[in-house]
Design a protein around this motif. Structure first.
Motif, short mmCIF file in Angstrom:
data_model
loop_
_atom_site.label_atom_id
_atom_site.label_comp_id
_atom_site.label_asym_id
_atom_site.label_seq_id
_atom_site.Cartn_x
_atom_site.Cartn_y
_atom_site.Cartn_z
N GLU A 36 0.73 -1.05 0.11
CA GLU A 36 -0.09 0.08 0.01
C GLU A 36 0.95 1.40 0.04
N THR A 37 0.34 2.26 -0.16
CA THR A 37 0.94 3.77 0.22
C THR A 37 1.69 3.99 1.23
N GLY A 38 2.62 4.66 1.36
CA GLY A 38 3.65 5.01 2.66
C GLY A 38 4.30 3.92 3.37
N GLY A 39 4.67 2.82 2.56
CA GLY A 39 5.34 1.70 3.14
C GLY A 39 4.62 0.73 4.23
N THR A 40 3.18 0.57 3.81
CA THR A 40 2.26 -0.18 4.42
C THR A 40 2.12 -1.43 3.77
N PHE A 41 1.65 -2.48 4.19
CA PHE A 41 1.40 -3.73 3.36
C PHE A 41 0.30 -4.37 4.14
N THR A 42 -0.72 -4.91 3.43
CA THR A 42 -1.76 -5.70 3.63
C THR A 42 -1.46 -7.10 3.45
N GLY A 43 -2.03 -8.20 4.35
CA GLY A 43 -2.04 -9.53 4.05
C GLY A 43 -3.57 -9.91 3.99
N TRP A 44 -4.01 -10.54 2.76
CA TRP A 44 -5.13 -11.19 2.49
C TRP A 44 -5.47 -12.66 2.43
N VAL A 45 -6.39 -13.02 2.66
CA VAL A 45 -6.95 -14.45 2.71
C VAL A 45 -8.29 -14.37 1.72
N GLY A 46 -7.97 -14.56 0.40
CA GLY A 46 -9.13 -14.63 -0.50
C GLY A 46 -9.35 -13.10 -0.57
N ASP A 47 -10.64 -12.79 -0.56
CA ASP A 47 -11.24 -11.20 -0.16
C ASP A 47 -11.35 -10.77 0.97
N ARG A 48 -10.77 -11.42 1.84
CA ARG A 48 -10.71 -10.82 3.44
C ARG A 48 -9.43 -10.25 3.79
N LEU A 49 -9.44 -9.20 4.37
CA LEU A 49 -8.46 -8.62 4.97
C LEU A 49 -7.76 -9.29 6.18
N ALA A 50 -6.54 -9.92 6.18
CA ALA A 50 -6.15 -10.52 7.57
C ALA A 50 -5.61 -9.66 8.39
#
Length: 214
Positions: A36-50
């Motif tokens: 993501e922006t600003g050095g942020t990361f997201t982890g996903w399982v399918g279409d749901r944000l973990a």
């Protein structure tokens, strides 16, 4: 009293090396990672944000769903929006949050009841369940354990095979803090990544909270 919170809006991990940390947890939990922006990361399982991983030094932070965004005690807040994980959300899949438990030496159950509208169901010894009746029958939404060990909200993630997940932790230079064992919640192990982020792995929970789902 606020409307009872029925689960998690999101989890956030604040660590010094967010990219390395999200790669570690992706390797253990099978997340799909998005930068993501600003050095942020997201982890996903399918279409749901973990979980979201950001730069900082606060470790895990728990955001409960609610009607009035605000800061709470310990490592938690209330956030507006749809609850993604909880007793009325879809059953947790491997890699998703599946339970949270407050570890504290000075319990304040009245505070959590007042802030989140939860009811308190006494359990064995120093453990209680926090339950929510927001959508009808009361269901377990979180736990609280009186302990002098690590303080704060402890996060749990579902895994399909606990032994395989622990092997991946070691291969990725993490640590297994507590070897696989059976507790009232289910079959668990406690782990920590090489850059922080201690959490608990729970094998094949049938619902939010593992055995507490019943």
């Amino acid at each position: 009293m606020p409307v009872s919170s029925c689960g998690l809006r999101r989890l956030e991990l604040s660590v010094a090396e967010p990219e390395l940390s999200v790669d570690f947890f992706a390797g253990v939990l099978g997340w799909t990672v998005i930068a993501e922006t600003g050095g942020t990361f997201t982890g996903w399982v399918g279409d749901r944000l973990a979980a979201q991983v950001v730069a900082g030094e606060q470790g895990w932070r728990v955001f409960f769903g609610g009607d009035e965004p605000r800061e709470l005690k310990v490592n938690s807040s209330v956030d507006g929006g749809r609850v993604l994980h909880g007793p009325w959300a879809p059953a947790p899949r491997g890699g998703e949050p599946c339970w949270v438990e407050l570890m504290t030496g000075e319990p304040d159950d009245e505070y959590w009841s007042r802030e989140l509208g939860w009811e308190v169901e006494p359990g064995a010894d120093d453990f209680v369940l926090y339950t929510s009746s927001r959508h009808g029958d009361p269901r377990a939404v979180a736990g609280r354990l009186r302990t002098e060990r690590a303080q704060g909200w402890q996060t749990y993630f579902a895994v399909d095979d606990l032994a395989a997940a622990c092997a991946a932790v070691s291969e990725l230079d993490g640590r297994v803090l507590l070897e696989p064992t059976t507790v009232p919640t289910g079959f668990i192990a406690s782990i920590e990544g090489p850059h922080g982020g201690a959490c608990v792995l729970l094998e094949q929970p049938k619902g939010w909270g593992g055995t507490w789902a019943s």
